[in-house]
Scaffold this motif. Structure first.
Motif, PDB file in Angstrom:
ATOM      1  N   ALA A 129     -17.845   0.702 -14.283  1.00 37.60           N
ATOM      2  CA  ALA A 129     -17.061  -0.706 -14.463  1.00 37.60           C
ATOM      3  C   ALA A 129     -16.925  -1.149 -13.243  1.00 37.60           C
ATOM      4  N   ALA A 130     -16.422  -0.258 -12.256  1.00 39.38           N
ATOM      5  CA  ALA A 130     -16.133  -1.153 -10.849  1.00 39.38           C
ATOM      6  C   ALA A 130     -17.196  -1.794 -10.075  1.00 39.38           C
ATOM      7  N   ALA A 131     -18.701  -1.023 -10.349  1.00 31.61           N
ATOM      8  CA  ALA A 131     -19.764  -1.640  -9.866  1.00 31.61           C
ATOM      9  C   ALA A 131     -20.275  -2.943 -10.607  1.00 31.61           C
ATOM     10  N   ARG A 132     -19.868  -3.121 -11.947  1.00 34.13           N
ATOM     11  CA  ARG A 132     -20.000  -4.141 -12.652  1.00 34.13           C
ATOM     12  C   ARG A 132     -19.147  -5.325 -12.068  1.00 34.13           C
ATOM     13  N   ARG A 133     -18.113  -4.887 -11.678  1.00 30.80           N
ATOM     14  CA  ARG A 133     -17.097  -5.913 -11.077  1.00 30.80           C
ATOM     15  C   ARG A 133     -17.879  -6.858  -9.855  1.00 30.80           C
ATOM     16  N   ILE A 134     -18.289  -5.860  -9.011  1.00 23.22           N
ATOM     17  CA  ILE A 134     -18.914  -6.414  -7.805  1.00 23.22           C
ATOM     18  C   ILE A 134     -20.128  -7.192  -8.270  1.00 23.22           C
ATOM     19  N   LEU A 135     -20.972  -6.789  -9.440  1.00 24.13           N
ATOM     20  CA  LEU A 135     -22.053  -7.587  -9.713  1.00 24.13           C
ATOM     21  C   LEU A 135     -21.772  -9.216 -10.189  1.00 24.13           C
ATOM     22  N   GLU A 136     -20.522  -9.093 -10.583  1.00 27.47           N
ATOM     23  CA  GLU A 136     -20.127  -9.965 -11.076  1.00 27.47           C
ATOM     24  C   GLU A 136     -19.589 -11.159 -10.281  1.00 27.47           C
ATOM     25  N   LEU A 137     -19.359 -10.724  -9.046  1.00 29.65           N
ATOM     26  CA  LEU A 137     -18.878 -11.656  -7.895  1.00 29.65           C
ATOM     27  C   LEU A 137     -19.591 -12.914  -7.805  1.00 29.65           C
ATOM     28  N   PRO A 138     -19.374 -14.005  -7.598  1.00 29.60           N
ATOM     29  CA  PRO A 138     -20.109 -15.359  -7.235  1.00 29.60           C
ATOM     30  C   PRO A 138     -21.174 -15.219  -6.070  1.00 29.60           C
ATOM     31  N   ASP A 139     -20.506 -14.288  -5.101  1.00 27.72           N
ATOM     32  CA  ASP A 139     -21.431 -13.793  -3.981  1.00 27.72           C
ATOM     33  C   ASP A 139     -22.452 -12.767  -3.755  1.00 27.72           C
ATOM     34  N   PHE A 140     -22.256 -12.301  -4.805  1.00 22.68           N
ATOM     35  CA  PHE A 140     -23.235 -10.884  -4.972  1.00 22.68           C
ATOM     36  C   PHE A 140     -24.712 -11.341  -4.795  1.00 22.68           C
ATOM     37  N   ARG A 141     -25.215 -10.622  -3.841  1.00 26.31           N
ATOM     38  CA  ARG A 141     -26.680 -11.046  -3.553  1.00 26.31           C
ATOM     39  C   ARG A 141     -27.920 -10.663  -4.219  1.00 26.31           C
ATOM     40  N   GLY A 142     -27.700  -9.686  -5.022  1.00 25.89           N
ATOM     41  CA  GLY A 142     -28.602  -9.095  -5.828  1.00 25.89           C
ATOM     42  C   GLY A 142     -29.519  -8.126  -5.124  1.00 25.89           C
ATOM     43  N   PRO A 143     -30.339  -7.272  -6.102  1.00 27.20           N
ATOM     44  CA  PRO A 143     -30.956  -5.945  -5.638  1.00 27.20           C
ATOM     45  C   PRO A 143     -32.078  -6.645  -4.228  1.00 27.20           C
ATOM     46  N   GLY A 144     -32.501  -7.730  -4.271  1.00 26.31           N
ATOM     47  CA  GLY A 144     -33.436  -8.166  -3.097  1.00 26.31           C
ATOM     48  C   GLY A 144     -32.745  -8.151  -1.643  1.00 26.31           C
ATOM     49  N   ALA A 145     -31.245  -7.883  -1.616  1.00 27.92           N
ATOM     50  CA  ALA A 145     -30.862  -8.313  -0.417  1.00 27.92           C
ATOM     51  C   ALA A 145     -30.954  -6.866   0.338  1.00 27.92           C
ATOM     52  N   SER A 146     -30.758  -5.635  -0.401  1.00 26.42           N
ATOM     53  CA  SER A 146     -30.648  -4.476   0.331  1.00 26.42           C
ATOM     54  C   SER A 146     -30.745  -3.258  -0.459  1.00 26.42           C
ATOM     55  N   GLY A 147     -30.984  -2.037   0.095  1.00 27.60           N
ATOM     56  CA  GLY A 147     -30.633  -0.804  -0.790  1.00 27.60           C
ATOM     57  C   GLY A 147     -29.279  -0.597  -1.479  1.00 27.60           C
ATOM     58  N   GLY A 148     -28.347  -1.235  -0.745  1.00 28.45           N
ATOM     59  CA  GLY A 148     -27.098  -1.171  -1.267  1.00 28.45           C
ATOM     60  C   GLY A 148     -26.739  -1.783  -2.637  1.00 28.45           C
ATOM     61  N   GLU A 149     -27.429  -3.038  -2.563  1.00 27.32           N
ATOM     62  CA  GLU A 149     -27.290  -3.720  -3.994  1.00 27.32           C
ATOM     63  C   GLU A 149     -28.039  -3.200  -5.012  1.00 27.32           C
ATOM     64  N   VAL A 150     -29.242  -2.600  -4.710  1.00 24.64           N
ATOM     65  CA  VAL A 150     -30.082  -1.728  -5.695  1.00 24.64           C
ATOM     66  C   VAL A 150     -29.083  -0.722  -6.333  1.00 24.64           C
ATOM     67  N   TRP A 151     -28.310   0.207  -5.376  1.00 23.83           N
ATOM     68  CA  TRP A 151     -27.640   1.223  -5.801  1.00 23.83           C
ATOM     69  C   TRP A 151     -26.500   0.501  -6.723  1.00 23.83           C
ATOM     70  N   LEU A 152     -25.842  -0.376  -6.299  1.00 26.02           N
ATOM     71  CA  LEU A 152     -24.770  -0.919  -7.120  1.00 26.02           C
ATOM     72  C   LEU A 152     -25.234  -1.420  -8.431  1.00 26.02           C
ATOM     73  N   ARG A 153     -26.478  -2.067  -8.544  1.00 26.66           N
ATOM     74  CA  ARG A 153     -27.054  -2.513  -9.968  1.00 26.66           C
ATOM     75  C   ARG A 153     -27.297  -0.988 -10.713  1.00 26.66           C
ATOM     76  N   ASN A 154     -27.756  -0.235  -9.984  1.00 29.03           N
ATOM     77  CA  ASN A 154     -28.274   0.802 -10.746  1.00 29.03           C
ATOM     78  C   ASN A 154     -26.990   1.566 -11.575  1.00 29.03           C
ATOM     79  N   CYS A 155     -26.057   1.691 -10.689  1.00 28.63           N
ATOM     80  CA  CYS A 155     -24.595   2.354 -11.135  1.00 28.63           C
ATOM     81  C   CYS A 155     -24.114   1.598 -11.964  1.00 28.63           C
ATOM     82  N   ALA A 156     -24.096   0.140 -11.811  1.00 32.76           N
ATOM     83  CA  ALA A 156     -23.318  -0.623 -13.161  1.00 32.76           C
ATOM     84  C   ALA A 156     -24.145  -0.580 -14.285  1.00 32.76           C
ATOM     85  N   HIS A 157     -25.478  -0.392 -14.134  1.00 40.31           N
ATOM     86  CA  HIS A 157     -26.166  -0.613 -15.590  1.00 40.31           C
ATOM     87  C   HIS A 157     -26.486   0.849 -16.227  1.00 40.31           C
TER      88      HIS A 157
END
Length: 344
Positions: free
Chosen positions: A289-317
């Protein structure tokens, strides 16, 4: 490599070296870290050597053929002999630039100067300005430069340490220091370092998440607009996704730490920190749920930005793990460093 675009100060810890290795090549090629050995008080000579050698092995493995600075800012005089031997050994295995600075123990300064002459990689001079700039530091830096071999290339690492809302004049102090120090030498690199990430406490995370303005980044923008002649050679640096004070912590034994942690995300204006659970019932659901809140940020850059965003997306989903202290710091530093490179 050419001189860096971005200079993060990182601890010689597994989470930090994993973050550097986890950067995609285009970002990694623009990054040159200042690797900082932690304090290790009270250890015998043998135990100290073992601990430092382990830290240095992580850095050498992470850097491979990429250059970086290697610093021991907390070394005391009694550790100088062990430190000199191990730093010399590390510099023979990779292009690591030793660092010293005014006010350091004489043995640490001598070791850095000697290794710089022998290795040919150059010398970093780290000048810390935690408050007001003191003009007497100029003479101390001039003395260090006089002791360096004329053939040794030198780098200026101006470190403002913590820059947050309680230091509104930090930019002015930085410019005063740079105005005094830049003319002293034909510096190969001039980097301005500062840490804006807040201390994360249980009280701060009482509501589950909070944001903190990026005052160090605001300061950098003000300096970039100052019109100084040396701006084209000035490089931005910070302490990644940890507060500057984190580097002074003695490493704790594995398995320690509080029952909570945090996910950390960087936007153009702020740091976003979301509470995670390190153990206990409901840990996985809470952290996803914490990861999903970060994905919902208007400034979340998406999994194309870095491996960090990839991990956050996978955790959230639910398609990846929910992390540990080390993983949260690794992910946070990957997204932060990749974003810093993109911003610069």
């Amino acid at each position: 490599m050419s001189e860096p675009l971005y200079v993060p100060v990182l601890p010689t810890r597994p989470h930090a070296t994993a973050a550097y290795r986890g950067l995609w090549p285009d970002a990694q090629n623009a990054v040159m870290p200042v690797w900082s050995l932690p304090p290790r008080p009270g250890l015998s000579r043998t135990d100290l050597a073992t601990a430092i050698r382990k830290d240095l092995a992580l850095v050498v493995q992470a850097q491979r053929y990429q250059q970086a600075w290697l610093d021991a800012p907390f070394a005391v005089e009694s550790e100088a002999g062990v430190l000199a031997e191990l730093l010399r050994e590390a510099s023979s295995r990779g292009p690591l630039r030793p660092v010293t600075g005014p006010g350091r123990p004489a043995g640490q300064q001598a070791a850095a100067l000697s290794i710089a002459r022998l290795s040919g990689y150059g010398l970093g001079i780290r000048v810390t300005v935690p408050g007001e700039w003191g003009s007497g530091t100029t003479d101390d830096v001039r003395d260090l430069l006089a002791r360096a071999d004329l053939s040794v290339q030198v780098d200026l690492l101006l470190d403002l340490v913590t820059v947050r809302a309680d230091r509104p004049d930090a930019g002015k102090e930085a410019l005063r220091a740079l105005d005094a120090l830049v003319p002293l030498a034909p510096w190969r690199t001039v980097a301005l370092l500062s840490g804006g990430f807040p201390e994360v406490t249980a009280d701060a995370l009482e509501r589950g998440e909070f944001e903190e303005p990026r005052m160090d980044w605001s300061m950098w923008r003000d300096i970039a607009a100052s019109g100084r002649s040396y701006l084209p050679v000035l490089r931005y640096g910070d302490y990644g996704i940890q507060p500057a004070s984190a580097l002074a912590r003695v490493p704790r034994a594995a398995g320690g730490g509080p029952p909570w942690g945090s996910l950390r995300y960087t936007t153009d204006q702020s740091f976003v920190i979301a509470k995670t659970l390190a153990r206990g019932d409901g840990r996985a659901a809470h952290n996803r749920a914490a990861a999903r809140r970060i994905l919902e940020l208007p400034d979340f850059r998406g999994p194309g930005a870095s491996g960090g965003e990839v991990w956050l997306r996978n955790c959230a989903h639910g398609s990846g793990g929910v992390g540990t202290f080390g993983k949260w710091l690794t992910v946070g530093n990957i997204q932060h460093m990749a974003f810093a490179v993109r911003s610069l």
